[in-house]
Design an enzyme around this catalytic site. Structure first.
Site: not given
Length: 796
Positions: A438, A557
């Site tokens: 990520g 997010d």
């Protein structure tokens, strides 16, 4: 009670306005006198022998108690009126079939000097002419030393004196006794009264008969106006004979009142008679003139009495018909009550047998319960002792930990892992164990403390060791929600986070049909009912974050890659630890804008957040709307909202073409409803987006219920056609796989709905045939989890 006390008896029949008028008159008349004692008399009929012989002793007692209770309730308003006036009162309830005889005996036995009774309905005709009514019979039967007062509508109607004078007067107590007539009859002038001084009694009788005639005529007219046609025929036959007599003196019958006079009334006739008497006194013998007047008067009196008798006959005939009908109704009711009493007696005998059986069962159950109670008490004492010892050990351990760590405020809410443990578990961060990368770091799958976990190792920069990281780590460790990824521990010195491991990867991999790695097989597509459930789970987790106190938490997010699925495809939001706690106070907006740049994936970032840099909960709503559209279409987020809007505007059925066919047969109505919610969430301006708690969650809750029903039907079809469930998954009562297993007090597990219905009708266990110790039900969570996992494997 003194010898000189005045004893006043008030006889009442029921609780109505007539009774209140009688009591009120008696209090007004006698309550102010000294040494007065009131007696409230009520006569009720005796119970017939035919009824008493058919009842048992118990039933007769109950019947008498019921009659006494109703009598007390009926006498209560009258008693309260006496109590309010603060007078001495005795209540006497007499049982007799002859009311007049019962009251007469009570007057004789108790030395009652004043008796107050209510007038009967027919007494208005005449006290002398009609002696068959109840008031008259009571007055006749009462001893002569007692005065009888007859009351009608709260007024004194008649008095029978106690001095043996039986003469009564029928008059309205509101009018005064005077020698006059109404405006239609004229008056006898004082100038001519001296001519008839020899016959004053004659004119007094004419005056009394005139008054009575007017009252009776009015009452008979009212009776004739009522639709009793069968009475009119008989009365009409009498009118034909009477008209011959009336025409001789100028009388006739009118249609409105039944009795009338032609030309002038009785006063006019009386005036003419006086004129004749005056003229004849000059030319004839006064004795013969007076005799002729007496004859004419007697003739007129007989005519008036004839009218009275006919009027009373019509009323009596009507009362006889009503009484006959009431008697038929009473006989029918008596027959019905006798049948009902017989049925009640049979049911009572059956109930006695059932009660006896239940009493025996109760005794057995009490003995068994006593044994169980003793065992429970012993176990409770042992458990309390064990808990007390465990509490002492816990407190001692807590005290030692506080002493070692410097106090409770410095304790962490998560497990601390050593960096060496993480390095060893990940085989020095081997690429073979890497399951994702990520923007903040890499994720590895490993085993720590015999548990499969996911370790996120943040990129090594200074920001990971700042005070903000520790603050957010502290907040994340205190958050618990079924659909938020659980933080198991951390290594704060190296910026590493340890999460629970999610076996089915991310939502993005399932929607886009990508394998997590080369070694794992291609996962099956998610069915439409699972996607409805996942949408509700994500919304509930977001609502939990946005309603956090004292400040809401914004994820920033949110995307399918950060939504993970466990073995049963239950979704959980990840990367919550790097969320932002925002202050909704507008004065802090500039601070967020200056210090924070846009964070997140491009197609899921709120347009207003991109333009202003202000972080709000509506930013997550925008990303959630894009995810809803992807759940329905399984397409990329780029330009997705525009293409769906275009399909909705098209009337040729293109909407069904954008649905993901791999999810099964979509319910078009529900799918379109979810798409509309997603489009509203993805509006460009945040003020146009729906509220999460008030608008979004209720819709998704309804869609989840539809999905739950479809999922159960789908699983049942698979069970029926292809698979056999483990035997302990089946309910012993319904013989079906349980959806809500509960443990009953007999130790066996049943479907909750089925065992509740069983307990309503039975008290014995369907498995052991023994009585249930109690009706308590405990949810079997472990079995429910196993059934759900088994169903999920079937669906896969």
């Amino acid at each position: 009670m003194g010898d000189g006390a005045l004893i006043v008896a008030v006889a009442i029949k029921g609780n109505n306005s007539k009774t209140k008028g009688v009591v009120r008159w008696a209090l007004q008349e006698f309550a102010s006198q000294e040494h007065v004692v009131f007696k409230l008399l009520h006569v009720q009929p005796r119970d017939s022998n035919s009824v008493s012989t058919t009842r048992k002793d118990l039933t007769t007692s109950v019947y008498k108690k019921d009659v006494d209770r109703k009598t007390r309730e009926m006498l209560l308003p009258s008693r309260d009126m006496f109590v309010h006036r603060e007078v001495q009162l005795d209540i006497m309830v007499l049982e007799s079939d002859d009311i007049a005889d019962a009251i007469s005996k009570a007057v004789q036995d108790h030395g009652i000097s004043e008796l107050v009774i209510g007038a009967s309905s027919s007494i208005i005709f005449s006290w002398k002419l009609k002696r068959s009514n109840l008031s008259s019979r009571i007055a006749d039967a009462t001893p002569r030393f007692c005065s009888v007062h007859v009351i009608s509508k709260g007024k004194l109607l008649n008095v029978r004196k106690s001095d043996m004078d039986t003469e009564t007067s029928i008059a309205d107590d509101r009018s005064e006794s005077r020698f006059s007539s109404d405006s239609h009859s004229g008056t006898v002038s004082s100038t001519s009264s001296h001519q008839f001084s020899s016959t004053p009694l004659l004119f007094q009788r004419i005056q009394a008969l005139t008054t009575v005639n007017q009252k009776v005529g009015t009452n008979i007219g009212k009776q004739n106006n009522e639709p009793h046609h069968h009475h009119h025929n008989r009365a009409g036959s009498l009118d034909v004979d009477e008209s011959k007599l009336l025409n001789q003196k100028g009388f006739y019958r009118t249609s409105s009142s039944g009795i009338g006079y032609g030309g002038s009334d009785i006063s006019s006739w009386r005036s003419s008679q006086m004129e004749e008497a005056s003229s004849s006194s000059t030319y004839s013998d006064p004795t013969s003139s007076s005799s002729q007047i007496h004859k004419d008067f007697e003739l007129e009196k007989l005519k008036i009495e004839l009218r009275h008798i006919k009027g009373m006959y019509a009323v009596a005939q009507s009362e006889v018909i009503d009484a006959s009908k009431k008697m038929q109704d009473l006989n029918q009711r008596r027959s019905e009550e006798a049948t009902r009493l017989k049925n009640l007696t049979i049911r009572e005998e059956e109930a006695d047998e059932v009660v006896e059986m239940e009493r025996e069962r109760q005794e057995d159950a009490e003995n068994e319960a006593e044994l169980v109670r003793e065992c429970i008490e012993r176990e409770t004492e042992e458990r309390l002792e064990a808990e007390a010892r465990a509490e002492e050990v816990r407190k001692e351990k807590q005290r030692l930990e506080d002493a070692l760590e410097g106090g409770p405020l410095q304790r962490q809410q998560y497990m601390k892992f050593e960096w060496e443990e993480i390095v060893e578990a990940t085989s020095s961060f081997s690429d073979e164990l890497k399951i994702g990368v990520g923007g903040y770091g890499s994720v590895y799958r490993c085993n720590l403390h015999h548990t499969t976990v996911a370790v996120k190792v943040l990129h090594s920069d200074k920001s990971s060791l700042t005070k903000q990281f520790h603050q957010e780590l502290e907040i994340l460790s205190k958050i618990r929600h079924p659909h938020l990824l659980l933080l198991l521990g951390a290594c704060p010195e190296r910026g590493s986070l340890v999460y629970e491991y999610m076996h089915n990867g991310s939502l993005e991999e399932r929607l886009m049909k990508r394998r997590p790695n080369v070694d794992t097989p291609q996962p099956p597509p998610l069915r439409w009912f699972e996607r409805f459930r996942i949408a509700w789970e994500i919304a509930s987790a977001l609502y939990f974050l946005h309603t956090n106190e004292p400040r809401p938490i914004v994820h920033r997010d949110l995307k399918p890659a950060n939504i993970l699925l466990d073995r049963n495809n239950v979704s959980k939001i990840g990367d919550v630890g790097l969320s932002k706690m925002v202050n909704l106070d507008p004065s802090h907006a500039s601070t967020v804008f200056n210090e924070t740049g846009p964070v997140g994936t491009f197609f899921y970032i709120d347009p207003e957040y991109q333009r202003t840099g202000v972080v709000t909960p509506e930013s997550d709503i925008y990303a959630f709307g894009i995810i809803l559209l992807q759940l329905v279409t399984a397409r990329s987020a780029m330009g997705l909202a525009h293409s769906i809007e275009k399909a909705l505007r098209d009337q040729t059925g293109k909407f069904t073409e954008i649905l993901d066919k791999t999810a099964g047969d979509w319910p078009v109505k529900e799918a379109k409803e979810m798409v509309m919610i997603g489009l509203r969430c993805a509006e460009m301006r945040k003020r146009d987006r729906p509220d999460l708690g008030k608008e979004i969650l209720p819709v998704l809750e309804r869609l989840k219920e539809v999905a739950s029903i479809a999922r159960n039907m789908f699983a049942d079809n698979l069970i029926d056609h292809h698979h056999n469930a483990p035997t302990h998954f089946y309910c012993p009562i319904t013989k079906d796989v349980m959806e809500n297993p509960c443990v009953a007090s007999d130790g066996y597990t049943y479907e909750k709905r089925a065992i509740k219905e069983w307990l309503q009708k039975n008290h014995k266990s369907p498995m052991t045939d023994l009585p249930f110790p109690s009706d308590s039900l405990l949810p079997n969570h472990s079995l429910l989890s196993a059934i759900k996992e088994w169903r999920s494997q079937l669906i896969k």
